[in-house]
Design a protein around this motif. Structure first.
Motif, PDB file in Angstrom:
ATOM      1  N   ALA A 169      -6.001   4.648  26.964  1.00  0.00           N
ATOM      2  CA  ALA A 169      -6.631   4.326  28.247  1.00  0.00           C
ATOM      3  C   ALA A 169      -7.914   3.526  28.020  1.00  0.00           C
ATOM      4  O   ALA A 169      -8.828   4.004  27.349  1.00  0.00           O
ATOM      5  N   PRO A 170      -8.018   2.319  28.584  1.00  0.00           N
ATOM      6  CA  PRO A 170      -9.235   1.517  28.413  1.00  0.00           C
ATOM      7  C   PRO A 170     -10.393   1.971  29.299  1.00  0.00           C
ATOM      8  O   PRO A 170     -11.549   1.721  28.976  1.00  0.00           O
ATOM      9  N   VAL A 171     -10.080   2.649  30.405  1.00  0.00           N
ATOM     10  CA  VAL A 171     -11.114   3.151  31.318  1.00  0.00           C
ATOM     11  C   VAL A 171     -10.654   4.492  31.883  1.00  0.00           C
ATOM     12  O   VAL A 171      -9.468   4.842  31.830  1.00  0.00           O
ATOM     13  N   ARG A 172     -11.607   5.239  32.414  1.00  0.00           N
ATOM     14  CA  ARG A 172     -11.258   6.481  33.108  1.00  0.00           C
ATOM     15  C   ARG A 172     -10.575   6.125  34.428  1.00  0.00           C
ATOM     16  O   ARG A 172     -11.066   5.296  35.190  1.00  0.00           O
ATOM     17  N   GLY A 173      -9.414   6.728  34.672  1.00  0.00           N
ATOM     18  CA  GLY A 173      -8.705   6.382  35.893  1.00  0.00           C
ATOM     19  C   GLY A 173      -7.420   7.176  36.048  1.00  0.00           C
ATOM     20  O   GLY A 173      -7.111   8.064  35.249  1.00  0.00           O
ATOM     21  N   LEU A 174      -6.690   6.838  37.098  1.00  0.00           N
ATOM     22  CA  LEU A 174      -5.387   7.460  37.364  1.00  0.00           C
ATOM     23  C   LEU A 174      -4.306   6.466  36.948  1.00  0.00           C
ATOM     24  O   LEU A 174      -4.290   5.319  37.406  1.00  0.00           O
ATOM     25  N   TYR A 175      -3.405   6.920  36.083  1.00  0.00           N
ATOM     26  CA  TYR A 175      -2.356   6.071  35.527  1.00  0.00           C
ATOM     27  C   TYR A 175      -0.986   6.662  35.883  1.00  0.00           C
ATOM     28  O   TYR A 175      -0.843   7.870  36.068  1.00  0.00           O
ATOM     29  N   PHE A 176       0.005   5.780  35.942  1.00  0.00           N
ATOM     30  CA  PHE A 176       1.377   6.228  36.163  1.00  0.00           C
ATOM     31  C   PHE A 176       2.236   5.795  34.977  1.00  0.00           C
ATOM     32  O   PHE A 176       2.162   4.641  34.532  1.00  0.00           O
ATOM     33  N   PHE A 177       3.050   6.742  34.459  1.00  0.00           N
ATOM     34  CA  PHE A 177       3.931   6.472  33.321  1.00  0.00           C
ATOM     35  C   PHE A 177       5.363   6.858  33.700  1.00  0.00           C
ATOM     36  O   PHE A 177       5.596   7.831  34.441  1.00  0.00           O
ATOM     37  N   SER A 178       6.302   6.089  33.156  1.00  0.00           N
ATOM     38  CA  SER A 178       7.720   6.397  33.359  1.00  0.00           C
ATOM     39  C   SER A 178       8.487   6.051  32.092  1.00  0.00           C
ATOM     40  O   SER A 178       8.021   5.258  31.260  1.00  0.00           O
ATOM     41  N   PHE A 179       9.665   6.655  31.966  1.00  0.00           N
ATOM     42  CA  PHE A 179      10.501   6.357  30.802  1.00  0.00           C
ATOM     43  C   PHE A 179      11.963   6.582  31.165  1.00  0.00           C
ATOM     44  O   PHE A 179      12.296   7.363  32.057  1.00  0.00           O
ATOM     45  N   THR A 180      12.822   5.883  30.436  1.00  0.00           N
ATOM     46  CA  THR A 180      14.268   6.103  30.474  1.00  0.00           C
ATOM     47  C   THR A 180      14.764   6.134  29.040  1.00  0.00           C
ATOM     48  O   THR A 180      14.403   5.259  28.236  1.00  0.00           O
ATOM     49  N   ALA A 181      15.524   7.170  28.700  1.00  0.00           N
ATOM     50  CA  ALA A 181      16.054   7.314  27.346  1.00  0.00           C
ATOM     51  C   ALA A 181      17.560   7.489  27.428  1.00  0.00           C
ATOM     52  O   ALA A 181      18.082   8.181  28.309  1.00  0.00           O
ATOM     53  N   ALA A 182      18.284   6.864  26.498  1.00  0.00           N
ATOM     54  CA  ALA A 182      19.746   6.870  26.564  1.00  0.00           C
ATOM     55  C   ALA A 182      20.365   7.228  25.223  1.00  0.00           C
ATOM     56  O   ALA A 182      19.726   7.099  24.160  1.00  0.00           O
ATOM     57  N   ASP A 183      21.631   7.667  25.276  1.00  0.00           N
ATOM     58  CA  ASP A 183      22.427   7.902  24.080  1.00  0.00           C
ATOM     59  C   ASP A 183      23.900   7.833  24.478  1.00  0.00           C
ATOM     60  O   ASP A 183      24.238   7.822  25.678  1.00  0.00           O
ATOM     61  N   TYR A 184      24.815   7.786  23.509  1.00  0.00           N
ATOM     62  CA  TYR A 184      26.227   7.645  23.850  1.00  0.00           C
ATOM     63  C   TYR A 184      27.097   8.706  23.179  1.00  0.00           C
ATOM     64  O   TYR A 184      28.324   8.704  23.365  1.00  0.00           O
ATOM     65  N   LEU A 185      26.511   9.635  22.409  1.00  0.00           N
ATOM     66  CA  LEU A 185      27.277  10.691  21.782  1.00  0.00           C
ATOM     67  C   LEU A 185      27.147  11.986  22.570  1.00  0.00           C
ATOM     68  O   LEU A 185      26.151  12.213  23.258  1.00  0.00           O
TER      69      LEU A 185
END
Length: 246
Positions: free
Chosen positions: A158-174
């Motif tokens: 984080a470069p400054v104090r603040g409110l941040y939003f994070f998201s992710f998508t993870a995949a697999d095929y087995l």
């Protein structure tokens, strides 16, 4: 006859007294010689004492002169110390003013700061499983405005104090479980778990808003024995952005 005997007796008495006087005189002469010798010794000793007294008086004067010099130097050093204290007080005041100005400038600039990133996991296919938990390195930087995401270490700072939003998508095929952790510094915030019970491609996604202080770190981590998959189609993505500074 009687008169001569009487005279002889008086003569012998006189001679005896004379000898006694001579002996007494000799004794007095001896005592006088001793006294004169002691007097000479005292004179010699007094001369030595006078020399030592003169030397000590000279040393005393030298010490007085040296002490006067030391007092002058001490006074000068005390003055310099007071000047340094005054100067340091001024520097501290100026430093505080500079810190305040810098803080205000950061607050002003942070209102215009733009931070956003998205990164893909890999083009190499499977990642894991590993024998121990490991930070995921999302090495394919798609967007990195503000340069807060480090694609080499796989972490967002984080470069400054603040409110941040994070998201992710993870995949697999087995078939089996897949999942990952989202960490804020060294504290796990999210654990996402998905069971791929049919085989073929499956994915899991999540998102969260986090209040961060300047320097806080956010990262994704793969648990031991878990695996993910990614290729050029970007099945696994990590994203985040600054909502607003605080």
């Amino acid at each position: 006859m009687f008169c001569s005997a009487a005279l002889e007796g008086r003569l012998r008495s006189t001679e005896t007294k004379l000898r006694q006087l001579e002996n007494h005189t000799a004794e007095l002469e001896v005592r006088l010689g001793v006294g004169e010798k002691q007097l000479e010794d005292l004179k010699t000793e007094n001369s030595g004492l006078e020399v030592r007294l003169s030397v000590n008086e000279k040393l005393l004067e030298d010490l007085k002169t040296e002490n006067s010099g030391l007092e002058v130097r001490l006074s000068v050093n005390e003055k310099l110390l007071e000047d340094l204290k005054t100067e340091n007080t001024d520097f501290s005041f100026r430093l505080n003013e500079t810190d305040d100005s810098l803080h205000q400038l950061r607050n002003t600039n942070s209102g215009e700061l733009k931070v956003a990133f998205s990164a893909g996991l890999t083009d190499s296919g499977s990642v894991g499983p590993f024998n121990e938990e490991r930070t995921l390195i999302f090495s394919k930087t798609i967007t990195n405005i503000g340069q807060a995401y480090n694609q080499t270490a796989g972490v967002f700072t984080a470069p400054v104090r603040g409110l941040y939003f994070f998201s992710f998508t993870a995949a697999d095929y087995l078939k089996g479980y897949m999942g990952l952790y989202l960490y804020k510094n060294n504290r796990p915030i999210i654990f996402n778990l998905e069971l791929n019970d049919h085989g073929g491609y499956a994915s899991t996604s999540n998102g969260i808003a986090l209040q961060l202080d300047e320097g806080d770190i956010v990262r994704l981590s793969l648990p031991a024995s878990y695996r993910l998959y990614d290729d050029s189609r970007n099945f696994s993505i990590f994203s985040g952005f600054l909502l607003f500074p605080l």
